[in-house]
Design an enzyme around this catalytic site. Structure first.
Site, PDB file in Angstrom:
ATOM      1  N   ASN A  26    -113.785  40.292  52.257  1.00 52.64           N
ATOM      2  CA  ASN A  26    -113.609  40.008  53.677  1.00 52.64           C
ATOM      3  C   ASN A  26    -113.687  41.325  54.442  1.00 52.64           C
ATOM      4  O   ASN A  26    -112.992  42.286  54.097  1.00 52.64           O
ATOM      5  CB  ASN A  26    -112.256  39.334  53.920  1.00 52.64           C
ATOM      6  CG  ASN A  26    -112.194  37.968  53.293  1.00 52.64           C
ATOM      7  OD1 ASN A  26    -113.111  37.165  53.435  1.00 52.64           O
ATOM      8  ND2 ASN A  26    -111.118  37.683  52.569  1.00 52.64           N
ATOM      9  N   HIS A  63    -111.534  46.008  49.423  1.00 54.23           N
ATOM     10  CA  HIS A  63    -111.248  45.368  48.144  1.00 54.23           C
ATOM     11  C   HIS A  63    -112.243  44.253  47.900  1.00 54.23           C
ATOM     12  O   HIS A  63    -112.682  43.580  48.826  1.00 54.23           O
ATOM     13  CB  HIS A  63    -109.821  44.819  48.084  1.00 54.23           C
ATOM     14  CG  HIS A  63    -109.430  43.963  49.255  1.00 54.23           C
ATOM     15  ND1 HIS A  63    -109.115  44.497  50.483  1.00 54.23           N
ATOM     16  CD2 HIS A  63    -109.297  42.624  49.382  1.00 54.23           C
ATOM     17  CE1 HIS A  63    -108.801  43.523  51.323  1.00 54.23           C
ATOM     18  NE2 HIS A  63    -108.916  42.370  50.682  1.00 54.23           N
ATOM     19  N   ASP A  90    -104.031  39.508  42.197  1.00 53.41           N
ATOM     20  CA  ASP A  90    -103.628  39.137  43.552  1.00 53.41           C
ATOM     21  C   ASP A  90    -102.249  38.480  43.489  1.00 53.41           C
ATOM     22  O   ASP A  90    -101.950  37.686  42.604  1.00 53.41           O
ATOM     23  CB  ASP A  90    -104.650  38.175  44.163  1.00 53.41           C
ATOM     24  CG  ASP A  90    -104.496  38.057  45.667  1.00 53.41           C
ATOM     25  OD1 ASP A  90    -105.384  38.521  46.406  1.00 53.41           O
ATOM     26  OD2 ASP A  90    -103.465  37.475  46.120  1.00 53.41           O
ATOM     27  N   ILE A  91    -101.411  38.807  44.462  1.00 54.10           N
ATOM     28  CA  ILE A  91    -100.039  38.290  44.493  1.00 54.10           C
ATOM     29  C   ILE A  91    -100.005  36.791  44.818  1.00 54.10           C
ATOM     30  O   ILE A  91     -99.020  36.107  44.506  1.00 54.10           O
ATOM     31  CB  ILE A  91     -99.211  39.106  45.509  1.00 54.10           C
ATOM     32  CG1 ILE A  91     -97.742  39.094  45.168  1.00 54.10           C
ATOM     33  CG2 ILE A  91     -99.467  38.665  46.929  1.00 54.10           C
ATOM     34  CD1 ILE A  91     -96.932  40.138  45.924  1.00 54.10           C
TER      35      ILE A  91
END
Ligand code: AMP
Length: 120
Positions: free
Chosen positions: A91, A104, A33-34
């Site tokens: 989510n 995801h 994750d960024i």
């Protein structure tokens, strides 16, 4: 939710945007994750065009679902998260605050992760 082929993860899958890859096979891609929320924060996505967990669970083939969760377990093991433990989260939709409309799974680990949900 109709699938938007211009979403950022679709662009990552097409190689139009770089990612820090953790794992890839014919069906699944995983990358860091960024904006990590834990020492380990990896995103695991199917290569098929599914907008959310709701879409994936309802419309993916049995093989796609099986390959996906086999990959989740392999990635968690490869990252040495099984013994200390880890959390996954997905989510789906507005109330969950889903930002990217390509299904995801977030994979978190590397420290005790605290309560399951933030208090409002
Ligand atoms: P969600 O709110 O569940 O849709 O989560 C979307 C996640 O994607 C967030 O944790 C973002 O930090 C992450 N994200 C957005 N753009 C990128 C990117 N280019 N590379 C890696 N992670 C990203």
């Amino acid at each position: 939710m109709a699938y938007d082929p211009e979403n950022i993860f679709a662009k990552i899958l097409r190689g139009q945007i770089p990612c820090r890859k953790v794992y890839e096979d014919d069906h699944v891609l995983a990358f860091h994750d960024i904006n990590p929320q834990a020492p380990v924060h990896v995103l695991i996505i199917p290569k098929g065009a599914y907008s959310s967990l709701q879409d994936f669970g309802a419309n993916a083939s049995v093989d796609e679902i099986a390959f996906f969760f086999r990959a989740v377990s392999k990635i968690a093991a490869d990252l040495n998260l099984v013994e200390p433990g880890y959390r996954t989260l997905s989510n789906a939709g507005l109330n969950a605050g889903q930002e990217v409309p390509h299904f995801h799974l977030h994979l978190f680990g590397g420290r005790p992760l605290g309560p399951m949900l933030a208090r409002p």
